[in-house]
Design an enzyme around this catalytic site. Structure first.
Site: not given
Ligand code: SAH
Ligand code: SF4
Length: 371
Positions: A97, A124, A110, A171-172, A117, A203, A225-227, A303
């Site tokens: 997408e 995710c 985006c 994906g990464e 991934c 990212s 992307s730490l989180h 989300n």
């Protein structure tokens, strides 16, 4: 006669396109002409390239093609967000997408880099799908072309239809390094899309060795992307942390910034999950962790998607987390969800599609039974 696979010129970086023209005995400047036709004027056939000789056009027709990935569907949200489902070459269900988010005079695209991934972050939905395949450079840059063309014929002199690109779709990107780098070079190249390097952002969840390699190859902006503010929690949420823990990631971020030709910051992404990583103590811990890094923090309220096991925090909790960081001197933004009616938010990009795939599979099965 054997069927020779044509070279898809859409995904060739300027350097590779020059190599290609030289390899077929043509002059370098042909590459510049062709790249402008493809990426600035949106040409889909060699016939359109009126400043290229007829003989060369016929030759190109024989051995190359300009092929964007197939658009399965396009949705436009009430707020102007556009979302495309794009079929890649792997097979009928290998889709990704792409989302375009307009915001005043900006429009951020985006872009996806992989079908699925392999890194399996716990929150995710793309990760839940597992890894399917890497996108080709043509499939990555093709997403930019598709978005721009959705507004009508391309006009190199018209206003920009896409002003920013973030490699934050499925994906990464650092696990599909070469194709992603080639596509980003095209995004920024003056003969292609001419986006500023500050407006192209990659990212990553923290593929540390590739961060060192990236800065040797491009100077795009970097989002990490730490989180989580510590390894114990990050190991749970972002499993690649077990391989490349936070201290190594921070060092790589410092190296990245130090080796850019200009002064920039890292964007730290932090998806807030209620009761998991959103308490006051964690906000203070995060503030302490980042204090020597030139960064801005982007909080992303989780989300939801079916069976995720996580919840989005209340607005109050989100604001409190934000305030602690702001009081510690950080610039902190909270990402608002756009395109709600078409499920276009971060991390929702695949669940919805899988449902649709299942539906279309059912449909196909029904048709097969009928016929
Ligand atoms: N693989 C890259 C880029 C794609 S994900 C990366 O992880 O950075 C883009 C962003 O969306 C990442 O910060 C990711 O952690 C976040 N994200 C993934 N799932 C999410 C969800 N369900 N809710 C909110 N953000 C999510
Ligand atoms: Fe992959 Fe990024 Fe999702 Fe993690 S958050 S599973 S790295 S796409």
């Amino acid at each position: 006669m054997t069927d020779i696979k044509k070279v898809n010129l859409l995904g060739l970086s300027p350097e590779k396109l020059i190599e290609f023209f030289e390899s077929i005995g043509e002059k370098k400047f042909r590459a510049t002409q062709v790249i402008k036709w493809i990426h600035q004027k949106g040409a889909e056939s060699f016939d359109e390239m009126t400043d290229v000789s007829k003989a060369l056009r016929a030759k190109l027709e024989q051995i190359c093609e300009i092929r964007a990935p197939e658009v399965v569907s396009q949705n436009i949200s009430a707020d102007g967000t556009r979302k495309w489902i794009i079929r890649t070459e792997g097979g009928k269900n290998d889709c990704v997408e792409t989302v375009l988010i307009p915001d005043g005079d900006r429009a951020t695209l985006c872009v996806s880099s992989q079908v699925g991934c392999s890194l399996d972050c716990s929150f995710c939905s793309t990760g839940k799908q597992g890894f399917n395949r890497n996108l080709t450079p043509a499939e990555i840059i093709g997403q930019v072309a598709i978005a721009i063309k959705s507004f009508g014929p391309m006009d190199p002199n018209g206003p920009r239809r896409v002003t920013n690109v973030v490699m934050m779709g499925m994906g990464e990107p650092l696990m599909n390094f070469e194709p992603v780098v080639d596509a980003m070079i095209l995004m920024m190249h003056d003969h292609a899309y001419g986006l500023s390097k500050r407006r192209v952002t990659l990212s990553t969840s923290g593929v540390v060795p590739k961060i060192y390699e990236l800065v040797k190859r491009t100077d795009v902006s970097l989002a990490v992307s730490l989180h989580a503010p510590n390894d114990a929690l990050r190991n749970e949420l972002v499993p690649i942390n077990k391989k490349y823990p936070i201290a190594e990631l921070m060092e790589a971020c410092q190296f990245y910034l130090a080796n850019l030709p200009d002064k920039r910051h890292i964007t730290i992404e932090y998806t807030l999950m209620s009761g998991v990583n959103d308490n006051e103590e964690q906000a203070h811990e995060l503030a302490e962790l980042l204090k020597t890094l030139e960064c801005k923090i982007n909080l992303i309220p989780f989300n939801p998607f079916p069976h995720s096991g996580y919840e989005k925090p209340s607005n109050n909790r989100t604001r409190r987390f934000q305030k602690i960081l702001a009081d510690a001197g950080y610039t902190v933004t909270v990402r608002t969800t756009r395109g709600d009616d078409i499920d276009a938010a971060c991390g929702q990009l695949v669940g919805d599609f899988q449902d649709r795939t299942r539906r279309s599979q059912k449909y196909i099965e029904l048709r097969e039974v009928k016929s």
